[in-house]
Design an enzyme around this catalytic site. Structure first.
Site, short mmCIF file in Angstrom:
data_model
loop_
_atom_site.label_atom_id
_atom_site.label_comp_id
_atom_site.label_asym_id
_atom_site.label_seq_id
_atom_site.Cartn_x
_atom_site.Cartn_y
_atom_site.Cartn_z
N HIS A 1 3.19 -6.76 4.76
CA HIS A 1 1.77 -6.31 5.36
C HIS A 1 1.41 -6.54 6.86
O HIS A 1 2.05 -7.26 7.39
CB HIS A 1 0.63 -7.15 4.24
CG HIS A 1 0.78 -6.67 2.95
ND1 HIS A 1 -0.26 -6.01 2.12
CD2 HIS A 1 1.73 -6.94 1.91
CE1 HIS A 1 0.18 -5.65 1.03
NE2 HIS A 1 1.26 -6.24 0.84
N GLU B 1 1.57 -11.29 6.49
CA GLU B 1 0.74 -10.72 7.24
C GLU B 1 1.36 -10.64 8.80
O GLU B 1 1.26 -11.55 9.21
CB GLU B 1 -0.68 -11.30 7.06
CG GLU B 1 -1.22 -11.31 5.81
CD GLU B 1 -1.76 -9.78 5.28
OE1 GLU B 1 -1.57 -8.66 5.71
OE2 GLU B 1 -2.55 -9.73 4.18
N GLU C 1 -2.08 0.60 8.23
CA GLU C 1 -1.12 -0.37 7.75
C GLU C 1 -0.23 -0.04 6.71
O GLU C 1 1.10 -0.40 6.89
CB GLU C 1 -1.94 -1.56 7.00
CG GLU C 1 -1.16 -2.68 6.27
CD GLU C 1 -1.91 -3.73 5.41
OE1 GLU C 1 -2.75 -3.40 4.98
OE2 GLU C 1 -0.86 -4.35 5.02
N HIS D 1 0.68 -1.21 -0.02
CA HIS D 1 0.03 0.12 0.15
C HIS D 1 0.92 1.39 0.01
O HIS D 1 2.00 1.05 -0.28
CB HIS D 1 -1.03 0.01 1.14
CG HIS D 1 -1.48 -1.43 1.18
ND1 HIS D 1 -2.73 -1.89 0.57
CD2 HIS D 1 -1.49 -2.44 2.26
CE1 HIS D 1 -3.02 -3.28 1.04
NE2 HIS D 1 -1.91 -3.36 1.93
ZN ZN Z 1 -1.93 -5.12 3.16
#
Ligand code: ZN
Length: 223
Positions: free
Chosen positions: A106, A183, A51, A14
Site C-alpha cells: 500500500h 505503507e 494508490e 485496492h
Molecule cells: Zn491502501
C-alpha cells in the site's frame, strides 16, 4: 536460487475498478474484530496517480524478482482494472496457498506535510495467533531493507521507527501466514509522491522486499 521451493503471497491493495463500483466495495465484511467495507478505493497523489496503480506496479516488479530467485508467487489480483476482491478474500487466497510469508503493498493517504514509510504489523486476535512472532520478525526485516535499499525515510507521523501495530485490518487480523502491510510512503506529500510514482523507486521497493523475504526465510530455516 535462495527462494527455491518457497511460496510468497503478494496483496497489492485496492483495485483500479473500485472507483466505479461502490456497491461492491461497500459490502460489509467481518475483518476478524469488527465490521468494515469489503474494500476501498485507496488514495492518490495530488496529480491523480492512484494508490491502486502504484500497489500493482510494485507487486509486478516484486513478483518478477521473487520468481527469478526461485519462489512461487501467489497474487490476490492480476490486473489494475478489476474490482476487489474483498479484503477477507485477499487474506483467504494467501492463507489457502500456505504461503511461507506474505506482504500487503500500500501507500498512505496521510497529512500533506507527513513523510515516510510505515510497516504495519498484526496484533494477536485468534486466527493470526500462530504468526505474530514471525510477522514481527519479518516486519523488522522489511524495515531494515527499506532503509538499506530505498531513500524513503521512516514515517514521521505514523507509529515509531517506521513500525505500527494494527488490529483493524482484515489482511493482518485474518492471516495464518507471517505477514505485514507496508505503507511505502505518503501519496499526498509532494516529496514522497515524486518517489512513489517513479519506476526506479518502485523497483528499489521490490528489491528491498525481496531482500527482506530472503533474510526472513533464511532465519527461519536456521532455527
Ligand atoms: Zn491502501
Amino acid at each position: 536460487m535462495p527462494l527455491a521451493g518457497k511460496i510468497v503471497g503478494i496483496d497489492p491493495g485496492h483495485n483500479g475498478g473500485n472507483f466505479h463500483d461502490p456497491v461492491y466495495i461497500d459490502q460489509q465484511i467481518w475483518n476478524g474484530r469488527e465490521v468494515e467495507n469489503c474494500d476501498t478505493t485507496g488514495t492518490a497523489t495530488a496529480s491523480g496517480y492512484t494508490e491502486a496503480r502504484f500497489n500493482f506496479s510494485v507487486a509486478r516488479y516484486l513478483r518478477t524478482d521473487l520468481v527469478a530467485d526461485g519462489a512461487r508467487v501467489v497474487m490476490t489480483r492480476h490486473n489494475d482494472n478489476g474490482v476487489g476482491p474483498c479484503v477477507t478474500t485477499r487474506a483467504e487466497i494467501i492463507n489457502r496457498a500456505h504461503a511461507d510469508v506474505a506482504i500487503d503493498i500500500h501507500a498512505d493517504g496521510g497529512p500533506v506535510s507527513g513523510r515516510g514509510f510505515a510497516v504495519l504489523e498484526p496484533i494477536a486476535d485468534g486466527p493470526n495467533r500462530q504468526v505474530i512472532r514471525a510477522s514481527l520478525r519479518f516486519g523488522a526485516d522489511v524495515r531494515a531493507a527499506l532503509l538499506k535499499y530505498t531513500s524513503m525515510p521512516e514515517s514521521d507521523y505514523d507509529g515509531r521507527d517506521g513500525l505500527t501495530l494494527r488490529d483493524d485490518l482484515a489482511g493482518l487480523n485474518l492471516t495464518t501466514v507471517p505477514k505485514v502491510l507496508v505503507e511505502c510512503g505518503n501519496m499526498p506529500n509532494a516529496t514522497d509522491a515524486k518517489l512513489l510514482t517513479t519506476p526506479r523507486f518502485q523497483r528499489q521497493l521490490a528489491r528491498a522486499f525481496t531482500a527482506a523475504i530472503i533474510a526472513f526465510l533464511a532465519h527461519r530455516q536456521r532455527r
